[in-house]
Write an enzyme that holds these catalytic residues in place. Structure first.
Site, PDB file in Angstrom:
ATOM      1  N   SER A  18       0.841  -1.202   0.000  1.00 48.54           N
ATOM      2  CA  SER A  18       0.000   0.000   0.000  1.00 48.54           C
ATOM      3  C   SER A  18       0.872   1.246   0.000  1.00 48.54           C
ATOM      4  O   SER A  18       2.060   1.176   0.357  1.00 48.54           O
ATOM      5  CB  SER A  18      -0.877  -0.008   1.262  1.00 48.54           C
ATOM      6  OG  SER A  18      -1.417   1.282   1.536  1.00 48.54           O
ATOM      7  N   TYR A  50      -3.650   0.151   9.904  1.00 47.35           N
ATOM      8  CA  TYR A  50      -3.470  -0.242   8.507  1.00 47.35           C
ATOM      9  C   TYR A  50      -2.050   0.083   8.042  1.00 47.35           C
ATOM     10  O   TYR A  50      -1.382  -0.738   7.403  1.00 47.35           O
ATOM     11  CB  TYR A  50      -4.494   0.509   7.655  1.00 47.35           C
ATOM     12  CG  TYR A  50      -4.604   0.084   6.214  1.00 47.35           C
ATOM     13  CD1 TYR A  50      -3.808   0.668   5.239  1.00 47.35           C
ATOM     14  CD2 TYR A  50      -5.521  -0.877   5.812  1.00 47.35           C
ATOM     15  CE1 TYR A  50      -3.925   0.304   3.909  1.00 47.35           C
ATOM     16  CE2 TYR A  50      -5.653  -1.237   4.482  1.00 47.35           C
ATOM     17  CZ  TYR A  50      -4.858  -0.644   3.538  1.00 47.35           C
ATOM     18  OH  TYR A  50      -4.972  -1.010   2.215  1.00 47.35           O
TER      19      TYR A  50
HETATM   20  C1  GCO Z   1      -6.685   5.541   3.213  1.00 52.06           C
HETATM   21  C2  GCO Z   1      -6.844   4.598   2.051  1.00 52.06           C
HETATM   22  C3  GCO Z   1      -5.490   3.975   1.667  1.00 52.06           C
HETATM   23  C4  GCO Z   1      -5.695   3.144   0.416  1.00 52.06           C
HETATM   24  C5  GCO Z   1      -4.500   2.368  -0.043  1.00 52.06           C
HETATM   25  C6  GCO Z   1      -3.461   3.274  -0.560  1.00 52.06           C
HETATM   26  O1  GCO Z   1      -7.545   5.510   4.111  1.00 52.06           O
HETATM   27  O2  GCO Z   1      -5.706   6.298   3.193  1.00 52.06           O
HETATM   28  O3  GCO Z   1      -7.767   3.566   2.349  1.00 52.06           O
HETATM   29  O4  GCO Z   1      -5.021   3.210   2.737  1.00 52.06           O
HETATM   30  O5  GCO Z   1      -6.694   2.218   0.630  1.00 52.06           O
HETATM   31  O6  GCO Z   1      -4.007   1.524   0.948  1.00 52.06           O
HETATM   32  O7  GCO Z   1      -2.429   2.485  -1.119  1.00 52.06           O
END
Ligand code: GCO
Length: 262
Positions: free
Chosen positions: A142, A155
């Site tokens: 990501s 995340y």
């Molecule tokens: C966020 C997005 C990102 C994208 C992705 C980017 O909330 O900033 O969801 O996390 O999904 O991962 O590469």
């Protein structure tokens, strides 16, 4: 770049990026095992779409955070499709919560699915790949493997860990002709990012939508189909000497400091 005769397992394959990857691997000739955790109907739709492209496809339910379930899933792929050449660790979830408001349990669930799931599935496929002296593991990383932002602490921590797990698998198993690489999407228009693109009550675009579009040299959000080509490359023999790399398909956003406000 042909994948004819290969078998791929894609975790979280029922929708979004995972579904797009399943379909493109099928277009290139791979048989596909579509893993899902909860939405069987969507997984079956993905598998049927793969079959209509002329390949075999099966669906397998497993929570990738459950190691035993991953072992059973891999055994099922080997039994039903006869081999397993390509693993795409795509399964994940997003919880956008300010860190000080996030529970430890919620934080760890995000880590466990993204990182624990990739660990479990990779550990399950590696013995067979080692024996065959051949294998491809692709971890869907990501922008958050490189950058942080507010409300995505879990995340980002997960995707950062996934980048380093990618490098470690490459380091530990490269001698067996196993390549482990990451594919890093930029901002892609999927259900996961829909809240960031919602049209505002006054009809204007979401501020984050405007921000990302301005920060991306391509001047647009990506589509799931924008990221499947890099995945095919990393799944094919064209990348046999590429290992431990994160290949970004991000429209240039990671390269760009951004333009001054007009
Ligand atoms: C966020 C997005 C990102 C994208 C992705 C980017 O909330 O900033 O969801 O996390 O999904 O991962 O590469």
């Amino acid at each position: 770049m042909s994948l004819k005769g290969k078998v791929a397992l894609v975790t979280g394959g029922s929708r979004g990026i995972g579904r797009a990857v399943c379909l493109e691997l099928a277009r290139q000739g791979a048989d596909v095992a579509v893993n899902y955790a909860g939405n069987e109907a969507a997984a079956q739709e993905t598998a049927q779409a793969c079959r209509e492209l002329g390949v075999r496809a099966v669906v397998i339910r497993a929570d990738v955070a459950d190691a035993a379930a991953c072992d059973a899933m891999v055994a099922q792929v080997l039994e039903q499709l006869g081999r397993l050449d390509i693993l795409v660790n795509n399964a994940g979830l997003m919880k956008r919560v300010p860190m000080v408001e996030m529970s430890h349990a919620d934080f760890m669930r995000v880590i466990d699915v993204h990182v624990g799931g990739a660990f479990n599935c990779s550990k399950a496929v590696l013995p067979d790949m080692i024996a065959k002296r051949e294998g491809k593991i692709i971890n869907i990383c990501s922008m958050m493997s490189e950058l942080g932002r507010e409300t995505v602490s879990a995340y980002a921590a997960a995707k950062g860990a996934l980048k380093m797990l990618t490098k470690n698998i490459a380091s530990e198993y490269g001698e067996y002709n196993i390549q482990c690489n990451g594919m890093g999407p930029g901002y892609i228009a999927t259900a996961q990012t829909a809240p960031l693109r919602e049209v505002q009550p006054d009809g204007s675009r979401h501020p984050f939508d405007q921000f990302i579009t301005a920060k991306t040299p391509a001047g647009r959000w990506g589509e799931p189909d924008d990221i499947v080509g890099p995945c095919v490359f990393l799944a094919s023999h064209a990348s046999d000497f590429v290992n431990g790399q994160i290949l970004y398909a991000d429209g240039g956003i990671l390269a760009y400091i951004g333009r001054q406000p007009k």
